[in-house]
Write a protein that holds these residues in place. Structure first.
Motif, PDB file in Angstrom:
ATOM      1  N   TYR A 235      71.845  35.558  70.826  1.00  0.00           N
ATOM      2  CA  TYR A 235      71.620  35.667  72.331  1.00  0.00           C
ATOM      3  C   TYR A 235      72.143  36.961  72.841  1.00  0.00           C
ATOM      4  N   THR A 236      71.819  37.612  73.540  1.00  0.00           N
ATOM      5  CA  THR A 236      72.184  38.827  74.211  1.00  0.00           C
ATOM      6  C   THR A 236      73.379  38.476  75.204  1.00  0.00           C
ATOM      7  N   MET A 237      73.614  37.125  75.622  1.00  0.00           N
ATOM      8  CA  MET A 237      74.625  36.897  76.359  1.00  0.00           C
ATOM      9  C   MET A 237      75.758  36.123  75.560  1.00  0.00           C
ATOM     10  N   ASP A 238      75.780  36.188  74.117  1.00  0.00           N
ATOM     11  CA  ASP A 238      76.796  35.313  73.574  1.00  0.00           C
ATOM     12  C   ASP A 238      77.974  36.115  73.314  1.00  0.00           C
ATOM     13  N   GLU A 239      79.019  35.608  72.922  1.00  0.00           N
ATOM     14  CA  GLU A 239      80.276  36.218  72.903  1.00  0.00           C
ATOM     15  C   GLU A 239      80.287  37.527  72.134  1.00  0.00           C
ATOM     16  N   ALA A 240      79.612  37.546  70.997  1.00  0.00           N
ATOM     17  CA  ALA A 240      79.802  39.099  70.357  1.00  0.00           C
ATOM     18  C   ALA A 240      78.869  40.006  70.950  1.00  0.00           C
ATOM     19  N   SER A 241      77.690  39.523  71.796  1.00  0.00           N
ATOM     20  CA  SER A 241      77.066  40.433  72.549  1.00  0.00           C
ATOM     21  C   SER A 241      77.981  40.901  73.586  1.00  0.00           C
ATOM     22  N   VAL A 242      78.597  40.030  74.209  1.00  0.00           N
ATOM     23  CA  VAL A 242      79.667  40.642  75.524  1.00  0.00           C
ATOM     24  C   VAL A 242      80.433  41.386  74.875  1.00  0.00           C
ATOM     25  N   ARG A 243      81.001  41.517  73.654  1.00  0.00           N
ATOM     26  CA  ARG A 243      82.163  42.237  73.097  1.00  0.00           C
ATOM     27  C   ARG A 243      81.498  43.808  72.844  1.00  0.00           C
ATOM     28  N   ALA A 244      80.141  43.491  72.195  1.00  0.00           N
ATOM     29  CA  ALA A 244      79.481  44.660  71.919  1.00  0.00           C
ATOM     30  C   ALA A 244      78.985  45.766  72.861  1.00  0.00           C
ATOM     31  N   THR A 245      78.497  45.029  74.201  1.00  0.00           N
ATOM     32  CA  THR A 245      78.153  45.600  75.313  1.00  0.00           C
ATOM     33  C   THR A 245      79.296  46.306  75.975  1.00  0.00           C
ATOM     34  N   ARG A 246      80.382  45.810  76.068  1.00  0.00           N
ATOM     35  CA  ARG A 246      81.520  46.516  76.644  1.00  0.00           C
ATOM     36  C   ARG A 246      82.157  47.475  75.839  1.00  0.00           C
ATOM     37  N   GLU A 247      81.920  47.290  74.793  1.00  0.00           N
ATOM     38  CA  GLU A 247      82.577  48.623  73.906  1.00  0.00           C
ATOM     39  C   GLU A 247      81.375  49.653  73.647  1.00  0.00           C
ATOM     40  N   ALA A 248      80.210  49.507  73.775  1.00  0.00           N
ATOM     41  CA  ALA A 248      79.335  50.598  74.065  1.00  0.00           C
ATOM     42  C   ALA A 248      79.454  51.349  75.294  1.00  0.00           C
ATOM     43  N   PHE A 249      79.820  50.369  76.258  1.00  0.00           N
ATOM     44  CA  PHE A 249      79.740  51.062  77.726  1.00  0.00           C
ATOM     45  C   PHE A 249      81.093  52.177  77.731  1.00  0.00           C
ATOM     46  N   VAL A 250      82.254  51.522  77.264  1.00  0.00           N
ATOM     47  CA  VAL A 250      83.530  52.274  77.024  1.00  0.00           C
ATOM     48  C   VAL A 250      83.454  53.484  76.246  1.00  0.00           C
ATOM     49  N   ARG A 251      82.729  53.281  74.861  1.00  0.00           N
ATOM     50  CA  ARG A 251      82.833  54.516  74.332  1.00  0.00           C
ATOM     51  C   ARG A 251      81.868  55.613  74.884  1.00  0.00           C
ATOM     52  N   LEU A 252      80.868  55.296  75.507  1.00  0.00           N
ATOM     53  CA  LEU A 252      79.998  56.294  76.454  1.00  0.00           C
ATOM     54  C   LEU A 252      80.677  56.781  77.675  1.00  0.00           C
ATOM     55  N   PHE A 253      81.465  56.064  78.346  1.00  0.00           N
ATOM     56  CA  PHE A 253      82.415  56.680  79.402  1.00  0.00           C
ATOM     57  C   PHE A 253      83.141  57.294  79.175  1.00  0.00           C
ATOM     58  N   ASP A 254      83.950  56.914  77.971  1.00  0.00           N
ATOM     59  CA  ASP A 254      85.011  58.142  77.464  1.00  0.00           C
ATOM     60  C   ASP A 254      84.480  59.363  77.025  1.00  0.00           C
ATOM     61  N   ALA A 255      83.265  59.340  76.489  1.00  0.00           N
ATOM     62  CA  ALA A 255      82.582  60.558  76.049  1.00  0.00           C
ATOM     63  C   ALA A 255      82.100  61.381  77.137  1.00  0.00           C
ATOM     64  N   GLY A 256      82.016  60.845  78.276  1.00  0.00           N
ATOM     65  CA  GLY A 256      81.392  61.400  79.717  1.00  0.00           C
ATOM     66  C   GLY A 256      79.897  61.656  79.523  1.00  0.00           C
ATOM     67  N   LEU A 257      79.272  60.160  78.919  1.00  0.00           N
ATOM     68  CA  LEU A 257      77.975  60.052  79.114  1.00  0.00           C
ATOM     69  C   LEU A 257      77.545  59.094  79.857  1.00  0.00           C
ATOM     70  N   ILE A 258      78.581  58.428  80.544  1.00  0.00           N
ATOM     71  CA  ILE A 258      78.283  57.459  81.373  1.00  0.00           C
ATOM     72  C   ILE A 258      79.102  57.751  82.620  1.00  0.00           C
ATOM     73  N   TYR A 259      78.412  58.056  83.890  1.00  0.00           N
ATOM     74  CA  TYR A 259      79.227  58.313  85.056  1.00  0.00           C
ATOM     75  C   TYR A 259      78.556  57.340  86.494  1.00  0.00           C
ATOM     76  N   ARG A 260      79.689  57.565  87.334  1.00  0.00           N
ATOM     77  CA  ARG A 260      79.107  56.867  88.741  1.00  0.00           C
ATOM     78  C   ARG A 260      78.846  57.910  89.674  1.00  0.00           C
ATOM     79  N   GLY A 261      77.757  57.943  90.234  1.00  0.00           N
ATOM     80  CA  GLY A 261      77.328  58.945  91.025  1.00  0.00           C
ATOM     81  C   GLY A 261      76.198  58.336  92.324  1.00  0.00           C
ATOM     82  N   GLU A 262      76.347  59.288  93.309  1.00  0.00           N
ATOM     83  CA  GLU A 262      75.232  59.067  94.324  1.00  0.00           C
ATOM     84  C   GLU A 262      73.926  59.868  94.080  1.00  0.00           C
TER      85      GLU A 262
END
Length: 891
Positions: A146-173
């Motif tokens: 299930y895309t909201m089960d515990e393992a999916s939560v962990r994987a989703t957060r991990e993916a976000f952080v990796r992309l953020f650290d690589a400059g591939l996720i940003y916050r902008g207007e």
């Protein structure tokens, strides 16, 4: 010992029993330590917004054909099921559900919203599982995700952080697609465009220096006038060259804005002058970016698209867009700013989720730099490392990949994965982390504010092929079953999901997520409309299963309409599937009536002797041909072609030809040796055909297989047949073509000459080839019995008074029935026969004239229809008493 089976196939009892048996035996659980090659499919997780539709059942049937086929071939098969939380879409569905009870979701506390969504999810999840089980789909429930089960939560957060650290996720207007009804940003792919009527206003912006006149601007959105920062014209537009550098006053305000030049202006629209409102239009924002001297004012519409802010005169504040547009138009007309109005039809963007008109809104959101993730995906598809089926979708795929924009992944809703970002309240640092931070890495503060938004549901779904197997951990399943083998899905989410999964696969695992993608077509009703719950033309799958059975539904979804093309699914389609199962069932019952007690399972094909019956040699050779073609069709993802091959073999070759030809042998009328041979041949061919049909119609084949002499626990795990099990006999195939041509010709002559069913006329025959003379002579008994004539004498010229319609020439022989010209009664019968044939001919021609049929149907089906037209035309010609007999087609 064979067991008796009832006269009628009862799908309700049989299908439920075998579903329980398969589950209890654990046949579909993927091995933890596979010995052979692995074959993996991840089931596209259905959204918890609703339940499975016929479209889902189509995709699941295709996947089950592949899974069962590979399992029978000895592969270690993992077909992994799951469920998608479908963030925004589910919240919308629950919002509508609550609205029926006069409850506004927006007014509920967060905990109550989540509770309502939780209850909704549990109910839909139970129904989806029941539908999947009722379809007989061989998924591995032990690996359900299930895309909201515990393992999916962990994987989703991990993916976000990796992309953020690589400059591939940003916050902008940026300007985003804002849904005012749902009060959230949505992606471009969640926007639909419709042509709608509007009023185009031509407004005069007066010169700011007080000189007469001004510049006329055309707009359909006068309510946004309070956010204008300039009027733009094309630099090469001679009409407005003198206006450049001057200033104008924004109507209904005291604000003065400049007239500027920008090459993006469409000189053919309106008067060639554009009001620039950078906070509420994508083009206007781009113009403002190119002209940094212009201010970018705050939005003059709030989250619900109501006029708001200090720039809006008090008289208009609080009005929604429609009321605001009307009120501002009236004010402009009263003040004399409107030069003219005209009807205008244009494309309006609407939210796929709420159907509300999209508001382009300058907003601070989170984005993924998709263009940076695209190169390995494009190369994989271009090189064939990932193949799209049908390949005609490659052009569409490449065109979309070339125009990628950054992906807005933040949503302003309750239901979804929270964005794993916190803000330090001491120094304002932005911290992206898998686990909530304890101390700020910059100032060591300990007080944090979480980001209020949640992630777009597709941000979790794009990791489905590998997150479901334990990523980011290095699990056994990930090592054994990833990359996956095939993805089966609808083309409507080619970009929503398929392309993004490729990007995620290469980025996070360094590998392609799958080798093949098969796109199914869209099911339509008998009027050509796409089937949907909204239109009320999409039947509930469980109702159809209760009515006709899962196997009938599965086969009807695969045949006759090609799976990879849009096409109709009607009551007649379903009835066709049921009729095929009835034919198969009756064939099994006939075989069982001839199988003696203690008969052995057909381990190998019967060894035929010299002088064996032609029909036995032929059916083994035909089975070999069909099996080879079937394997080729499945290898190339031609599922409808595979179903067509099996239907034609069972119905026409096995039932209509072989059983009819061998009937006297099965009864012992040719002696015990011939009886044994016919029985063993029929048992071998039928048993192997059940194996081949099993991936398509698993329940009825499992039931019939267990009724026959067999070896092994279940057909579900039996060995897939090889064409090499039967002998290659091209001589038998050629000889049967000659014999069947004669049988069919004699039957047609009987019908066209009005011979009563109880009468057996004599006939004469003259072979046109030495080969056909030998075959027709050797098989005279079969030819006369199945051709329904008393005897076939050597050719003789007809006597006076014979019926000229009772004669036909084929490539192999000339045939004539020895009958006199038809009596008045027989003539009436012929007239009825002609009327019937004419009706069939008209329908077949109409079908061939339909370009949709010609483009969708397999080439073999089209060729058969064309041959049917030729045959019917010839039969009608002969009934009409044509002078020269024409050559009939050969089946």
């Amino acid at each position: 010992m064979p067991k008796e089976i009832p006269p009628r196939f009862d799908p309700a009892e049989v299908e439920a029993r075998w579903q329980r048996a398969w589950a209890e035996a654990g046949y579909f659980r993927a091995p933890a330590d596979p010995k052979g090659a692995a074959f993996t499919i991840v089931l596209p997780p259905p959204n918890v917004t609703g339940v499975l539709t016929l479209g889902h059942m189509l995709g699941d049937t295709v996947q089950d054909v592949l899974a069962r086929w590979h399992r029978m071939r000895g592969d270690a098969v993992l077909w992994l099921p799951g469920l998608d939380h479908a963030g925004l879409a589910t919240q919308v569905a629950v919002r509508r559900h609550l609205a029926k009870e006069r409850i506004r979701l927006e007014e509920l506390p967060r905990v109550e919203v989540l509770s309502a969504i939780g209850r909704w999810k549990e109910e839909r999840e139970a129904t989806i599982r029941a539908q999947t089980e009722a379809g007989g789909f061989s998924v591995d429930w032990s690996r359900y995700r299930y895309t909201m089960d515990e393992a999916s939560v962990r994987a989703t957060r991990e993916a976000f952080v990796r992309l953020f650290d690589a400059g591939l996720i940003y916050r902008g207007e940026r300007i985003v697609n804002w849904d005012p009804r749902l009060r959230t940003a949505i992606s471009n792919l969640e926007v639909v465009h419709r042509e709608e009527e509007a009023t185009l206003l031509y407004l005069e912006y007066p010169w700011a220096d007080g000189s007469p006149g001004g510049i006329v601007v055309a707009t359909v959105r006068p309510e946004t006038i309070f956010g204008d920062v300039a009027v733009a014209v094309h630099p090469d537009d001679e009409r407005h060259r003198a206006a450049l550098g001057r200033t104008v006053r924004v109507p209904l305000t005291d604000r003065v804005v400049p007239v500027i030049a920008d090459a993006a202006i469409d000189r053919a629209f309106g008067n060639g002058a554009l009001k620039v409102t950078p906070a509420h239009d994508v083009l206007d924002h781009e113009i403002a970016v190119r002209h940094p001297e212009l201010p970018v004012p705050p939005s003059i519409l709030d989250e619900e698209a109501r006029l708001a802010g200090d720039l809006v005169p008090a008289a208009f504040r609080g009005l929604d867009r429609e009321k605001g547009r009307a009120a501002v138009t009236d004010a402009l007309e009263s003040a004399g700013f409107v030069r003219r109005k005209e009807a205008y039809r244009h494309s309006v963007a609407r939210s796929e989720r709420s159907d509300d008109v999209i508001e382009p809104r300058l907003s601070t959101q989170w984005f993924v730099r998709l263009p940076d993730l695209a190169p390995p995906v494009v190369e994989a598809v271009r090189s064939g490392a990932i193949r799209l089926h049908p390949d005609r979708w490659e052009r569409t795929f490449f065109r979309w990949m070339e125009g990628l924009e950054d992906w807005c992944i933040s949503r302003q809703v309750v239901w979804g994965h929270p964005i794993p970002v916190h803000y330090c309240e001491s120094c304002g640092a932005t911290i992206a982390s898998v686990d909530a931070p304890q101390t700020c890495p910059k100032c060591h503060g300990a007080r944090f504010r979480p980001d209020p938004d949640v992630l777009d549901t597709w941000f979790t779904s794009w990791m489905w092929p590998f997150a479901t197997m334990g990523w980011p951990e290095r699990t056994g399943d990930l090592a054994r079953y990833y990359p996956t083998s095939v993805l089966v899905t609808g083309r409507d989410i080619m970009f929503f999901w398929v392309a993004r999964m490729m990007m995620a696969g290469f980025r996070f695992t360094g590998e392609r997520p799958f080798s093949h993608v098969f796109f199914t077509g869209m099911l339509r009703d008998d009027t050509g409309r796409k089937m949907s719950k909204h239109l009320g033309n999409s039947p509930e799958p469980l109702d159809l299963i209760r009515e006709r059975g899962a196997d009938a539904l599965r086969f009807a979804l695969l045949y006759p309409n090609p799976v990879d093309q849009d096409g109709p699914f009607t009551a007649a389609t379903l009835e066709g599937g049921r009729n095929f199962l009835t034919k198969l069932w009756n064939l099994g019952r006939l075989l069982l009536s001839h199988v003696p007690e203690g008969a052995a399972a057909p381990a190998v094909a019967p060894a035929l002797r010299e002088g064996s019956a032609l029909e036995s040699r032929w059916i083994l050779a035909r089975w070999r041909e069909t099996t080879r073609a079937l394997d080729a069709a499945l290898e190339s993802f031609e599922f409808t072609q595979a179903a067509t091959l099996l239907l034609q073999f069972v119905w026409h070759d096995l039932a209509d030809r072989y059983v009819e030809m061998a009937k006297d042998a099965l009864k012992g009328e040719r002696g015990e040796r011939a009886r044994t041979e016919a029985r063993e041949v029929l048992l071998f061919v039928f048993e192997r055909t059940l194996r081949e049909l099993h991936p398509f119609v698993p329940h009825v084949t499992e039931e019939l297989w267990h009724a026959l002499p067999h070896e092994g626990e279940a057909l579900a795990v039996a060995r897939w047949p090889s064409p090499a099990e039967a002998p290659d006999d091209p001589v038998a195939l050629a000889q049967m073509e000659i014999l069947w041509d004669g049988i069919r010709t004699l039957r047609n002559l009987r019908a066209e000459s009005g011979v009563p069913a109880t009468e057996l006329p004599a006939g004469t025959i003259r072979a046109t080839l030495a080969e056909s003379e030998a075959i027709l002579g050797d098989q005279a008994a079969l030819l006369t019995r199945l051709g329904r004539v008393a005897r076939l004498d050597p050719w003789s010229e007809p006597s006076p008074g014979w019926d000229p319609r009772a004669r036909a020439v084929t490539p192999y022989a000339e045939y004539r029935l020895v009958i006199e010209a038809a009596s008045p009664e027989a003539a009436e019968g012929l007239a009825r026969e002609r009327e019937k044939l004419s009706g069939i001919l008209e329908r077949t021609r109409h079908r061939l004239a339909d370009e949709g049929f010609r483009s969708r149907a397999p080439a073999q089906v089209v060729a058969e229809a064309e041959e049917k037209v030729r045959e019917l035309t010839e039969r009608i010609r002969r009934i009409d008493g044509g002078a020269e007999p024409a050559t009939s087609g050969v089946p």
